[in-house]
Design an enzyme around this catalytic site. Structure first.
Site, short mmCIF file in Angstrom:
data_model
loop_
_atom_site.label_atom_id
_atom_site.label_comp_id
_atom_site.label_asym_id
_atom_site.label_seq_id
_atom_site.Cartn_x
_atom_site.Cartn_y
_atom_site.Cartn_z
N LYS A 30 0.83 -1.21 0.00
CA LYS A 30 0.00 0.00 0.00
C LYS A 30 0.86 1.26 0.00
O LYS A 30 0.57 2.22 -0.71
CB LYS A 30 -0.94 -0.01 1.21
CG LYS A 30 -1.89 1.19 1.24
CD LYS A 30 -3.05 0.97 2.19
CE LYS A 30 -2.64 0.80 3.62
NZ LYS A 30 -3.79 0.81 4.54
N SER A 31 1.93 1.26 0.79
CA SER A 31 2.79 2.44 0.86
C SER A 31 3.37 2.78 -0.50
O SER A 31 3.41 3.94 -0.92
CB SER A 31 3.92 2.22 1.87
OG SER A 31 3.41 2.04 3.18
N ARG A 33 2.62 6.04 -3.23
CA ARG A 33 3.70 6.90 -3.72
C ARG A 33 3.86 6.80 -5.23
O ARG A 33 4.28 7.76 -5.88
CB ARG A 33 4.99 6.55 -2.98
CG ARG A 33 4.97 7.00 -1.51
CD ARG A 33 5.98 6.24 -0.67
NE ARG A 33 6.07 6.76 0.70
CZ ARG A 33 5.23 6.43 1.68
NH1 ARG A 33 4.21 5.62 1.44
NH2 ARG A 33 5.39 6.94 2.90
N ARG A 63 -8.44 11.43 13.78
CA ARG A 63 -7.00 11.20 13.93
C ARG A 63 -6.23 12.51 13.87
O ARG A 63 -6.57 13.42 13.11
CB ARG A 63 -6.53 10.21 12.87
CG ARG A 63 -7.14 8.83 13.10
CD ARG A 63 -7.05 7.94 11.89
NE ARG A 63 -5.68 7.59 11.55
CZ ARG A 63 -5.36 6.86 10.49
NH1 ARG A 63 -6.30 6.40 9.70
NH2 ARG A 63 -4.09 6.59 10.24
N GLN A 112 5.37 8.85 7.56
CA GLN A 112 4.40 9.74 6.92
C GLN A 112 4.80 11.21 7.10
O GLN A 112 4.72 12.00 6.16
CB GLN A 112 3.00 9.50 7.49
CG GLN A 112 2.42 8.15 7.09
CD GLN A 112 1.02 7.92 7.63
OE1 GLN A 112 0.45 8.78 8.30
NE2 GLN A 112 0.46 6.76 7.36
N ASP A 166 3.13 -1.09 11.93
CA ASP A 166 1.81 -1.50 11.47
C ASP A 166 1.53 -2.98 11.69
O ASP A 166 0.39 -3.42 11.52
CB ASP A 166 1.65 -1.18 9.98
CG ASP A 166 1.33 0.28 9.73
OD1 ASP A 166 0.83 0.95 10.66
OD2 ASP A 166 1.59 0.76 8.61
N ARG A 222 -4.64 1.09 19.08
CA ARG A 222 -4.38 -0.33 18.87
C ARG A 222 -3.87 -1.04 20.12
O ARG A 222 -4.07 -2.25 20.28
CB ARG A 222 -3.41 -0.52 17.70
CG ARG A 222 -4.09 -0.27 16.37
CD ARG A 222 -3.17 -0.45 15.18
NE ARG A 222 -3.94 -0.30 13.94
CZ ARG A 222 -3.41 -0.09 12.74
NH1 ARG A 222 -2.08 0.01 12.62
NH2 ARG A 222 -4.18 0.01 11.67
N ARG A 228 -6.71 -3.88 10.64
CA ARG A 228 -5.61 -4.74 11.09
C ARG A 228 -5.99 -5.53 12.35
O ARG A 228 -5.57 -6.67 12.54
CB ARG A 228 -4.36 -3.91 11.32
CG ARG A 228 -3.87 -3.23 10.05
CD ARG A 228 -2.44 -2.73 10.17
NE ARG A 228 -2.10 -1.88 9.03
CZ ARG A 228 -1.74 -2.32 7.84
NH1 ARG A 228 -1.69 -3.62 7.61
NH2 ARG A 228 -1.44 -1.48 6.86
#
Length: 739
Positions: free
Chosen positions: A325-326, A330, A426, A473, A619, A650, A691
């Site tokens: 995903k990262s 990008r 967030r 990030q 993560d 989490r 997750r």
């Protein structure tokens, strides 16, 4: 609402909408008496034998005597006459509501008739209809699974609002509240303009001499689009005149864009046509999916997705999990800023990555695909982005919002970044603060949360920034801003984090200086299009690594997984716990190291997780917590306070779930202490965190009974096809059927 909640309901106007409302409420038994009035004697005479109302008096004055609720369902331009007559009558405490599709015109008429808008007037608009009309078309189920928009005013009585909301919900409608002015603008674009176009197109084609041939050979698309041209002409005439301001604004915008299309066709501009068509296709597919809770024309149901994970089994086979995903994020961002066409393979077609893709389409980038993971990005260069037509919605993607904040801070145009309910909770201060130090003008919501409003032409100045907390990030956000700053931008991180941005910038030919923990970029360089092969996501693979490690007899091969040194904390930690993990066929693809990962079952032991590995596995900890629960002894995690501000807290949510399943789990301010033991079954809450939902799914391999996992809809955000892929290798997880 219980039976007989309302004594006397009066419906004025017994057409399709009014008749259907009356008939549905009458059948529900919520009102002791349903009265109907219509200026047309024929409608009144038909209403009772058709079962629409209990009685239909011959005058409005007679009908409203002793009424508790008065529903006005007359045409917009006839509304004022009815309201004027009502204003002369004794209505007591009756609640008045309406179904008009232009709320500004109705409220203005109410004010003229009564001198002011009564507090017990509740403006409303059901988004439902049919080509059929008249009392004969009344359908008690017309509003089921359809929207009803109420536009309460500041002075609207809350009890009156609740009453009207309850009546609509009793008919199966999904009730939402909206500002009056917003309603008229939205409906002008989504309902009124399409009707106008359908009327116009059919009229234009019907007036042509060859009209018989045209209609004879019309395909399904033509029939679907022009179906609404069969709607009531008088009603729509009134709507267009009553909402003329908003309709004209939408029509002018459409006419302008249609002119651009005509020019593109005339000039043979294939790229411009492809840009419009790909943006439209993607927007239709993407937003109808991720914004289902905001749709106005589709039935709106709360998305509920729960998992049941059953115990036993082992994990065997060979699989490739979805793309990283990262890197997918990008690839879209840098490909859009590059010069030339960037080809991407293995793109993750999950909601987060698609949100980034749609954001750049909104800023004028022509992007083809995705199709089976393939994407072609027609880059516009560092300074070629265009102002988006409105706020950029990124769903639940924190990566999209934080990285885009840096990129947008360097643009000449104003922009706004918004997200879903989860993302809106967030914190964004970690990116807003250093960007402001660079000269960006950014406003955030309450307590530094979204939305982010970014003013253009901020004239950024490069800086040397030391991050107080490791975050890939934040680092990437500032590096992207640095591409537009005057002077050098350097970011120093307290611990290693993902370096996908640095690697990909180099892959696009942009110079990046890496000196230990410091990363530096200078402005004035160029990104050149390239090919990108997105490896499988190690974060997604982590669930299967843990699953194979804890389930006896397991032997699993994970193919083409990215093993970037800044991402392999999960491998290092599992090996430290005694995991049997080997890397096969190691290679480099597009500047990223890749390998096939073989995982076999092993007896894990509890460890004190090395602090230097925490940023490299940030993560993956929900999955690692399951490994700790199945290990012998105590596992201690420190230095992971970032986990408290992810999609959920989490640390706390995983601790709560593990305790429910019989595991001793003690959360600390920056980590957790887990005592390995025997997992029981039970019901756990994921709090919408994908997750966590996936972590408890693999826990079932060592549980005594079923684990029920609630609120799993966001799994598709991170890992499309998770349930099917997990089932294919022996993890017994399935969607729970709705009751």
């Amino acid at each position: 609402m219980g039976k007989g909640t309302v004594g006397r309901l009066v419906v004025v106007g017994l057409g399709l909408i009014g008749g259907s409302f009356a008939k549905g409420i009458r059948q529900s038994g919520l009102c002791r008496e349903v009265i109907g009035y219509d200026a047309d004697p024929l409608a009144r005479n038909l209403a009772v034998p058709l079962g629409v109302v209990d009685s239909a008096p011959g005058s409005l004055a007679e009908a409203v005597v002793g009424s508790d609720v008065i529903m006005l369902a007359v045409p917009i331009l006839a509304m004022e006459k009815v309201l004027t007559e009502l204003a002369r009558l004794e209505l007591g405490d009756a609640v008045i509501t309406d179904v008009g599709s232009t709320k500004g015109a109705v409220v203005a008429a109410v004010e003229r008739a009564f001198g002011k808008v009564p507090s017990r007037f509740v403006p409303g608009h059901p988004i439902a209809g049919s080509e059929r009309s008249g009392v004969e078309a009344s359908d008690a189920e017309l509003f089921q699974r359809h929207k009803v928009i109420l536009t309460p005013l500041e002075q609207t009585d809350p009890q009156a609002l609740d009453l009207i909301s309850g009546l609509w919900r009793a008919l199966g409608a999904d009730v939402e509240h909206m500002a009056l002015a917003d309603h008229d603008e939205v409906l002008a674009a989504t309902s009124h303009l399409p009707h106008l176009l359908a009327f116009s197109l059919v009229d234009t084609l019907a007036s042509r001499s060859e009209n018989l041939e045209i209609f004879r050979y019309a395909a399904g698309g033509f029939r679907d689009f022009t179906r609404i041209a069969a709607s009531d002409p008088t009603m729509w005439r009134d709507i267009f005149l009553a909402n003329r301001g908003a309709v004209l604004r939408s029509l002018d915008a459409f006419t302008r864009d249609l002119g651009h299309l005509r020019t593109a066709i005339d000039e043979g501009d294939a790229k411009a046509l492809l840009g419009v068509f790909t943006r439209a296709k993607s927007a239709r597919e993407h937003f109808s999916h991720i914004l289902a809770r905001r749709a106005y024309t589709e039935p709106m149901q709360t998305q509920v997705s729960n998992f049941i994970a059953s115990p036993g089994g082992c994990v065997q086979g060979s699989i490739r999990v979805p793309g990283d995903k990262s890197i997918s994020h990008r690839s879209i961002m840098l490909g859009s800023l590059a010069e030339g066409v960037t080809q991407v393979e293995g793109f993750l077609e999950g909601e987060d990555s698609l949100a980034t893709l749609q954001a750049f389409r909104d800023m004028g980038v022509v992007i083809e695909g995705p199709h089976h993971g393939r994407v072609a990005i027609n880059g516009v260069g560092l300074h070629g982005l265009q102002a988006p037509p409105g706020p950029i919605y990124v769903g639940n993607s924190g990566t999209s919002m934080r990285l885009l904040a840096g990129l947008l801070a360097g643009q000449q145009f104003d922009s706004e970044l918004t997200g879903d309910i989860s993302l809106s909770k967030r914190p964004m201060g970690r990116v807003a603060k250093p960007l402001r130090e660079m000269g960006a003008r950014i406003d955030t919501g309450e307590e530094g949360r979204p939305p982010l409003r970014i003013q253009g032409d901020s004239r950024l100045v490069g800086m040397d920034y030391t991050m107080p907390m490791a975050s890939a990030q934040v680092k990437s956000c500032l590096l992207l801003a640095g591409l537009y700053a005057s002077g050098r931008t350097s970011v120093t991180e307290p611990a290693p984090t993902r370096d996908h941005t640095e690697r990909m910038l180099k892959g696009f030919g942009y110079p990046v200086l890496v000196e230990g923990a410091k990363v530096t970029v200078d402005p004035g360089q160029v990104l050149t299009a390239c090919r990108i092969d997105v490896p499988a996501d190690i974060s997604s693979a982590a669930f299967f690594m843990v699953a194979a490690s804890i389930a006896e007899g397991s032997n699993l091969l994970l193919l083409h997984v990215g093993i970037n040194p800044t991402r392999i904390g999960v491998i290092n930690i599992l090996r430290e716990m005694g995991g049997d993990i080997t890397l096969e066929n190691e290679r480099e693809v597009g500047g990223e190291p890749v390998a096939d990962i073989r995982v076999r079952h092993a007896a894990l032991k509890g460890i004190d997780i090395p602090v230097d590995q925490v940023p490299l596995a940030i993560d993956e900890f929900p999955a690692l917590f399951i490994a700790a629960a199945c290990a012998e002894g105590r596992t201690i995690l420190r230095g992971a306070e970032e986990l408290r501000v992810k999609e959920s807290d989490r640390i706390q949510v995983m601790a709560d779930g593990l305790q429910t399943l019989g595991i001793q789990a003690e959360p600390t301010h920056d980590g957790i202490i887990i005592e390995g033991g025997q997992l029981r079954g039970g019901a756990v809450e994921s709090h919408g965190d994908h997750r966590i939902a996936m972590a408890f799914s693999i826990a079932s391999l060592r549980a005594l009974t079923d684990i029920h996992i609630n609120d799993c809809a966001n799994v598709a955000t991170s890992f499309p096809g998770f349930v099917a892929l997990a089932s294919s290798v022996g993890i017994m997880v399935r969607l729970k059927e709705s009751a």
